[in-house]
Scaffold this motif. Structure first.
Motif, PDB file in Angstrom:
ATOM      1  N   VAL A 176       0.837  -1.205   0.000  1.00  0.00           N
ATOM      2  CA  VAL A 176       0.000   0.000   0.000  1.00  0.00           C
ATOM      3  C   VAL A 176       0.870   1.253   0.000  1.00  0.00           C
ATOM      4  O   VAL A 176       0.637   2.203  -0.758  1.00  0.00           O
ATOM      5  CB  VAL A 176      -0.936   0.009   1.229  1.00  0.00           C
ATOM      6  CG1 VAL A 176      -1.684   1.335   1.320  1.00  0.00           C
ATOM      7  CG2 VAL A 176      -1.927  -1.143   1.154  1.00  0.00           C
ATOM      8  N   GLN A 190       2.448   1.733  -3.441  1.00  0.00           N
ATOM      9  CA  GLN A 190       1.442   2.131  -4.421  1.00  0.00           C
ATOM     10  C   GLN A 190       1.175   3.631  -4.327  1.00  0.00           C
ATOM     11  O   GLN A 190       1.068   4.320  -5.350  1.00  0.00           O
ATOM     12  CB  GLN A 190       0.152   1.341  -4.196  1.00  0.00           C
ATOM     13  CG  GLN A 190       0.201  -0.103  -4.634  1.00  0.00           C
ATOM     14  CD  GLN A 190      -0.999  -0.907  -4.160  1.00  0.00           C
ATOM     15  OE1 GLN A 190      -1.969  -0.343  -3.661  1.00  0.00           O
ATOM     16  NE2 GLN A 190      -0.932  -2.207  -4.292  1.00  0.00           N
ATOM     17  N   ASP A 227      -0.475   5.122   6.486  1.00  0.00           N
ATOM     18  CA  ASP A 227      -0.760   3.871   5.782  1.00  0.00           C
ATOM     19  C   ASP A 227       0.134   2.704   6.181  1.00  0.00           C
ATOM     20  O   ASP A 227      -0.115   1.571   5.752  1.00  0.00           O
ATOM     21  CB  ASP A 227      -0.653   4.093   4.268  1.00  0.00           C
ATOM     22  CG  ASP A 227      -1.665   5.100   3.770  1.00  0.00           C
ATOM     23  OD1 ASP A 227      -2.857   4.770   3.760  1.00  0.00           O
ATOM     24  OD2 ASP A 227      -1.259   6.224   3.422  1.00  0.00           O
TER      25      ASP A 227
END
Length: 255
Positions: A17, A20, A73
């Motif tokens: 994540v 990305q 995140d």
């Protein structure tokens, strides 16, 4: 002790994540956004080479973005997951949940105590004013939780570093090893995190370095078209005008 394979799987998911979002932020970065940085600073420290100027602007922008992505995140989800996973290894009677109050990211409730935890990626996040605001939020949360009749422990947890105890403050500040041990009961968990990240570092890192290099070349070429003289010097008047003039200048030339 939290299972090694489970930790590896979770860290891998969170790093996917993180990268990305790093790739997405890098791709959408434009020269217009980059030039919004303080031009006087770079002029003052003598950055006159166009390539160096773009390199420093890009590095500063990415570093700031990375801190935000890492905190939101990777760190916060790992904190919650680690606290919950430790319940399955001897920590009975604990309830771990996402924080419901302002300034609270994680709540750990036991039979006798309520731990309200605010998670910070690094120990230098707070200045004195924001520290006061955090304490006010904890006070408001404590007032709402009085009916539980449990010890209320307001905690600011920092992902790395160390903090000395402040006996004059009701807010506990725990960093690095001490913070991760509070969550999991494992004194070496902070080291296990770093080792597990290392498993994925090379594959993720190389791909990002290549993308970073391509983006830097693209931005440098565009910068040369708009802000560099034929003799190769940065045209600082043009840079400052684009950044700070009352009337917004024309759109930048594209390659």
């Amino acid at each position: 002790m939290i299972n090694d394979q489970k930790l590896k799987t979770r860290v891998g998911e969170l790093l996917d994540v993180l990268y990305q979002k790093r790739f997405a932020n890098l791709q959408k970065l434009t020269l217009t956004t980059l030039i919004n940085k303080n031009p006087y600073l770079y002029r003052a420290i003598g950055v006159d080479d166009p390539a160096e100027f773009i390199d420093q602007l890009l590095a500063a922008r990415v570093s700031s973005s990375d801190e935000t992505i890492f905190g939101n995140d990777f760190l916060e989800p790992l904190v919650i997951w680690s606290a919950r996973e430790s319940d399955q290894h001897g920590d009975t009677g604990r309830l771990v949940s996402v924080g419901a109050g302002a300034g609270q990211d994680v709540a750990i409730e036991t039979a006798t105590a309520y731990l309200a935890i605010s998670v910070k990626s690094g120990k230098n996040i707070f200045n004195s004013q924001s520290t006061k605001g955090q304490s006010t939020e904890f006070d408001a949360l404590q007032a709402r939780l009085k009916k539980l009749n449990k010890q209320f422990r307001p905690i600011i947890g920092y992902g790395y570093g160390r903090k000395r105890p402040n006996l004059e403050s009701p807010v506990e500040k725990l960093a690095g090893q001490a913070f991760w041990q509070l969550l999991t009961g494992e004194p070496d968990y902070y080291l296990r995190i770093a080792r597990t990240i290392g498993v994925f570092a090379i594959s993720h890192g190389e791909a990002y370095k290549n993308a970073f290099s391509l983006k830097k070349s693209q931005l440098l070429r565009e910068f040369m078209l708009n802000f560099v003289s034929e003799s190769g010097e940065v045209m600082w008047d043009a840079v400052v005008t684009f950044n700070s003039s009352e009337n917004r200048p024309r759109a930048l030339k594209k390659k």
